[in-house]
Design a protein around this motif. Structure first.
Motif, PDB file in Angstrom:
ATOM      1  N   GLU A 161       2.349 -15.255  13.048  1.00 58.65           N
ATOM      2  CA  GLU A 161       1.827 -14.584  11.961  1.00 58.65           C
ATOM      3  C   GLU A 161       1.513 -13.051  12.747  1.00 58.65           C
ATOM      4  O   GLU A 161       1.430 -13.049  13.883  1.00 58.65           O
ATOM      5  CB  GLU A 161       0.409 -15.095  11.400  1.00 58.65           C
ATOM      6  CG  GLU A 161       0.426 -16.135  10.821  1.00 58.65           C
ATOM      7  CD  GLU A 161      -1.062 -16.764  10.286  1.00 58.65           C
ATOM      8  OE1 GLU A 161      -1.945 -16.261  10.608  1.00 58.65           O
ATOM      9  OE2 GLU A 161      -0.683 -17.488   9.363  1.00 58.65           O
ATOM     10  N   ALA A 162       1.734 -12.179  11.916  1.00 59.61           N
ATOM     11  CA  ALA A 162       1.321 -10.656  12.043  1.00 59.61           C
ATOM     12  C   ALA A 162       0.682 -10.161  10.847  1.00 59.61           C
ATOM     13  O   ALA A 162       1.145 -10.217   9.952  1.00 59.61           O
ATOM     14  CB  ALA A 162       2.582  -9.821  12.777  1.00 59.61           C
ATOM     15  N   THR A 163      -0.285  -9.241  11.254  1.00 65.01           N
ATOM     16  CA  THR A 163      -0.766  -8.443  10.162  1.00 65.01           C
ATOM     17  C   THR A 163      -0.477  -6.885  10.237  1.00 65.01           C
ATOM     18  O   THR A 163      -0.501  -6.281  11.214  1.00 65.01           O
ATOM     19  CB  THR A 163      -2.525  -8.436  10.483  1.00 65.01           C
ATOM     20  OG1 THR A 163      -2.914  -9.844  10.387  1.00 65.01           O
ATOM     21  CG2 THR A 163      -2.968  -7.648   9.239  1.00 65.01           C
ATOM     22  N   ALA A 164       0.197  -6.674   9.055  1.00 65.96           N
ATOM     23  CA  ALA A 164       0.818  -5.381   8.993  1.00 65.96           C
ATOM     24  C   ALA A 164       0.932  -5.226   7.675  1.00 65.96           C
ATOM     25  O   ALA A 164       0.941  -6.051   6.827  1.00 65.96           O
ATOM     26  CB  ALA A 164       2.248  -5.289   9.701  1.00 65.96           C
ATOM     27  N   SER A 165       1.684  -3.848   7.203  1.00 64.36           N
ATOM     28  CA  SER A 165       1.882  -3.632   5.854  1.00 64.36           C
ATOM     29  C   SER A 165       3.118  -4.152   5.216  1.00 64.36           C
ATOM     30  O   SER A 165       4.018  -4.591   6.089  1.00 64.36           O
ATOM     31  CB  SER A 165       1.737  -2.035   5.854  1.00 64.36           C
ATOM     32  OG  SER A 165       3.090  -1.635   6.221  1.00 64.36           O
ATOM     33  N   ARG A 166       3.265  -4.094   3.940  1.00 67.00           N
ATOM     34  CA  ARG A 166       4.605  -4.788   3.509  1.00 67.00           C
ATOM     35  C   ARG A 166       5.888  -4.235   3.792  1.00 67.00           C
ATOM     36  O   ARG A 166       6.888  -4.748   4.063  1.00 67.00           O
ATOM     37  CB  ARG A 166       4.226  -4.864   2.143  1.00 67.00           C
ATOM     38  CG  ARG A 166       5.625  -5.657   1.143  1.00 67.00           C
ATOM     39  CD  ARG A 166       5.414  -5.524  -0.345  1.00 67.00           C
ATOM     40  NE  ARG A 166       4.389  -6.402  -0.964  1.00 67.00           N
ATOM     41  CZ  ARG A 166       4.432  -7.848  -1.006  1.00 67.00           C
ATOM     42  NH1 ARG A 166       5.315  -8.516  -0.771  1.00 67.00           N
ATOM     43  NH2 ARG A 166       3.209  -8.258  -1.577  1.00 67.00           N
ATOM     44  N   ILE A 176       1.333 -12.909   2.498  1.00 70.00           N
ATOM     45  CA  ILE A 176       0.312 -13.065   1.726  1.00 70.00           C
ATOM     46  C   ILE A 176      -0.610 -12.495   2.310  1.00 70.00           C
ATOM     47  O   ILE A 176      -1.309 -12.626   3.367  1.00 70.00           O
ATOM     48  CB  ILE A 176      -0.048 -14.507   1.797  1.00 70.00           C
ATOM     49  CG1 ILE A 176       1.529 -15.477   1.414  1.00 70.00           C
ATOM     50  CG2 ILE A 176      -0.997 -15.212   1.069  1.00 70.00           C
ATOM     51  CD1 ILE A 176       1.394 -16.959   1.741  1.00 70.00           C
ATOM     52  N   ASP A 177      -1.395 -11.569   1.412  1.00 65.89           N
ATOM     53  CA  ASP A 177      -2.812 -10.800   1.724  1.00 65.89           C
ATOM     54  C   ASP A 177      -2.739 -10.083   3.123  1.00 65.89           C
ATOM     55  O   ASP A 177      -3.648 -10.278   3.770  1.00 65.89           O
ATOM     56  CB  ASP A 177      -3.925 -11.795   1.869  1.00 65.89           C
ATOM     57  CG  ASP A 177      -4.036 -12.546   0.408  1.00 65.89           C
ATOM     58  OD1 ASP A 177      -3.932 -12.021  -0.541  1.00 65.89           O
ATOM     59  OD2 ASP A 177      -4.606 -13.742   0.526  1.00 65.89           O
ATOM     60  N   GLY A 178      -1.576  -9.325   3.080  1.00 67.54           N
ATOM     61  CA  GLY A 178      -1.567  -8.424   4.376  1.00 67.54           C
ATOM     62  C   GLY A 178      -1.018  -9.109   5.723  1.00 67.54           C
ATOM     63  O   GLY A 178      -0.842  -8.401   6.768  1.00 67.54           O
TER      64      GLY A 178
END
Length: 171
Positions: free
Chosen positions: A131-136, A73-75
């Motif tokens: 959680e981790a922020t990364a590309s799809r 969700i949202d990156g």
């Protein structure tokens, strides 16, 4: 006559004293052997208790496969799931590390934390969320207590959020 009788009594007392000393010496020797035997048993029991510790630690599960629901969700990638632990005192700690590459690589590191000395042996499900922020397109790998583990990611349904997570995973 008196002096001869006196010598016999004196000899008898010495014989009694010698027998008493020998008996006491034998009792001391037997006591030392008994004490040594008890100490040996204590040392063996202590060694056996020390050998039990690693066995208890080895009982921590080592899942070859970790099932998790995957939300994007949202990156932000969110992974939620459950791992069965042998006791309610065993807690799951998971961290996510994003390694810069293309596509990015997300590494989930699962560890078991147990601060209890004693705990009931009851299988207990421990939930995790990370959680981790990364590309799809990011790839995801996992380790459990430092060992590689297979990660079975189940895509979230449309409109489903991590807050509403309920896991019903069938083999």
């Amino acid at each position: 006559m008196y002096s001869s009788n006196y010598k016999t009594k004196k000899f008898t007392m010495n014989k009694s004293s010698i027998i008493l000393i020998v008996v006491l010496f034998i009792l001391v020797v037997v006591g030392m052997f008994m004490f040594s035997s008890f100490k040996n048993e204590e040392i063996q029991n202590t060694d056996e208790e020390e050998n039990v510790e690693p066995t208890e630690q080895a009982e921590v599960p080592d899942p070859k496969r970790i099932d998790a629901k995957h939300f994007y969700i949202d990156g932000t990638h969110t992974f939620v799931g459950e791992i069965t632990m042998p006791t309610p005192c065993d807690l799951v700690d998971v961290s996510a590390m994003v390694m810069e590459s293309y596509p990015e690589q997300i590494k989930l590191d699962f560890k078991v934390i147990n601060t209890a000395d004693t705990c009931a042996q009851v299988l207990t499900n421990q939930r995790f969320s990370v959680e981790a922020t990364a590309s799809r397109e990011a790839t995801v790998t996992a380790t459990f207590n430092g060992q590689p583990a297979e990660l079975n990611l189940i895509p979230a349904a449309v409109g489903e959020t991590p807050d509403e997570f309920e896991i019903y995973i069938k083999g």
